[in-house]
Write an enzyme that holds these catalytic residues in place. Sequence first.
Site, mmCIF file in Angstrom:
data_model
loop_
_atom_site.group_PDB
_atom_site.id
_atom_site.type_symbol
_atom_site.label_atom_id
_atom_site.label_comp_id
_atom_site.label_asym_id
_atom_site.label_seq_id
_atom_site.Cartn_x
_atom_site.Cartn_y
_atom_site.Cartn_z
ATOM 1 N N LYS A 65 3.702 9.477 8.692
ATOM 2 C CA LYS A 65 3.404 8.878 10.098
ATOM 3 C C LYS A 65 4.242 9.309 11.128
ATOM 4 C CE LYS A 65 0.434 5.667 8.117
ATOM 5 N NZ LYS A 65 0.376 4.730 6.896
ATOM 6 N N TYR A 104 0.987 -1.365 0.139
ATOM 7 C CA TYR A 104 -0.030 -0.023 0.026
ATOM 8 C C TYR A 104 0.817 1.182 0.110
ATOM 9 C CZ TYR A 104 -3.467 3.393 1.099
ATOM 10 O OH TYR A 104 -4.138 4.632 1.146
ATOM 11 N N ASP A 111 9.575 2.681 0.533
ATOM 12 C CA ASP A 111 8.463 3.312 1.161
ATOM 13 C C ASP A 111 8.560 3.246 2.860
ATOM 14 O OD1 ASP A 111 5.980 4.639 2.009
ATOM 15 O OD2 ASP A 111 4.751 3.669 0.634
HETATM 16 C C1 LIG Z 1 0.219 5.167 5.727
HETATM 17 C C2 LIG Z 1 0.912 4.809 4.500
HETATM 18 C C3 LIG Z 1 0.865 5.602 3.217
HETATM 19 C C4 LIG Z 1 -0.286 6.976 2.776
HETATM 20 O O1 LIG Z 1 0.093 7.865 3.841
HETATM 21 P P1 LIG Z 1 -1.025 8.672 4.056
HETATM 22 O O2 LIG Z 1 -0.382 9.715 4.983
HETATM 23 O O3 LIG Z 1 -2.150 7.948 4.608
HETATM 24 O O4 LIG Z 1 -1.310 9.316 2.861
HETATM 25 C C5 LIG Z 1 1.791 5.385 2.220
HETATM 26 N N1 LIG Z 1 2.589 4.231 2.312
HETATM 27 C C6 LIG Z 1 2.767 3.529 3.411
HETATM 28 C C7 LIG Z 1 3.907 2.404 3.293
HETATM 29 C C8 LIG Z 1 1.630 3.492 4.422
HETATM 30 O O5 LIG Z 1 1.801 2.881 5.614
#
Ligand SMILES: *Cc1c(COP(=O)(O)O)cnc(C)c1O
Length: 435
Positions: free
Chosen positions: A273, A150, A245
């Site tokens: 985050k 994701y 990521d």
């Molecule tokens: C949460 C998440 C995202 C997206 O971040 P948002 O702040 O919700 O847009 C992208 N990549 C990973 C791995 C995530 O866990």
Amino acid sequence: MIKHDSLNLEKSLKLLEDAQAVTPAGVHSPVRAFKAVGGIPPVIDYGSGSYLVDIDGNRYLDFCCSWGPLILGHAHPKVSTAVKSQIDKGMTYGACTELEYQLASFIVEAVEPVERLRFVSSGTEAVMAAIRLARGFTGRDLILKFTGGYHGHSDYLLVEAGSGAATFGQPSSAGVPAALTSETAVLPLDDEVALEMFFNQHGERLAAVIIEGIPANNGFLIQRPEYMMRLRSLTEQYGVLLILDEVITGFRLGLGGAAAEYNLQPDLLTFGKVIGGGMPVGAFGGRAEIMKHLSPDGPVYQAGTLSGNPVAMAAGLATLTTLKNESPYPTLAERTQQFVTTLQSRVKHPDFQVVSRGSIFWLLFQADLPRAAHKIDPAGIQRFNRLHSLMLAAGYYLPPSGFEVGFISSAHQPEDLARAADDLGAIIADELRAA
Ligand SMILES: *Cc1c(COP(=O)(O)O)cnc(C)c1O
């Protein structure tokens, strides 16, 4: 013991019903509606340390931690103080500040592969910008992601994941034109042969591969170091950028994130985050040679009205500084390990295990350890989903889906965790015995 029927969610229910008159499903992010696990999602009044309190006055030990950002727990005094003092100086200027320079320097210093960095307002934006930059830098369009990975909700990353073989361009959301995902390829994780075949065929026109530091949005799929290394060597060989990521793993596993754990040198990294300390912040960064292609120095456009927002920067800086000064990582990992071991020993069933790394954990209801999405047993996910409301009623707020990981913060005390392991252990053991 555990009171399963003690939960009164009257006010939450009323508010959610009212909210549905102004907002689809009454929620501003879909999983908050508890569709997978059933039951009424508690409407939160406040958070304090490791606890959440809802508007009906129920108190929960919080294992969701806002999906990862709250590594220091709710309303940490240092973070709150920093935010309050910035607010009095104004919320946003749309101009440069010392704070954004300080937070950027902090990250550049802590994360070795990051030489230059730019802030945005969410993880989704960070990934969007990194992909555009990779395409602009390489002059190629094709990107590769992995099943179950994701990376936010941008169009070309919402691609249905086929198992076993590469799939192209099957959007997994309505409203995404197939044309926008036709340059997104998907492979299963943990499969070097599939990876090699793919690079053989498409490596020359591939701009970037994007992979989560440790895939943690569709189960917790800890990759073998050899696999990550093979990915690095193939991307290098074909001139493809490797985007790690680290939106979840950055500053969660340690100051250096998954890149440091795997001793990996990605070309670009994305953050979110934890770096915002609970405020909306994202960032992407990497090699200076690549980052200089960004506007205004280079031709790849990227911008944001609230990028580097000073209040958000203050929260992020207070969080990362506390992480550096107090170095809670070893304690976090120890407490998580203790919690995991106790929980497993309370349940003691071949079809139950807890997968964990650092302060991230995943309750898994199957005997074998999956490293790829298609190895996750849907029946186990169903089992978690059935148990969720019982765990909530017992005072434990777990993420409302069996695919999601839990988080432990430095505010989680050993006695909180010991009680949680006993109570959750009893609930899970009951369910497995009944089956
Ligand atoms: C949460 C998440 C995202 C997206 O971040 P948002 O702040 O919700 O847009 C992208 N990549 C990973 C791995 C995530 O866990």
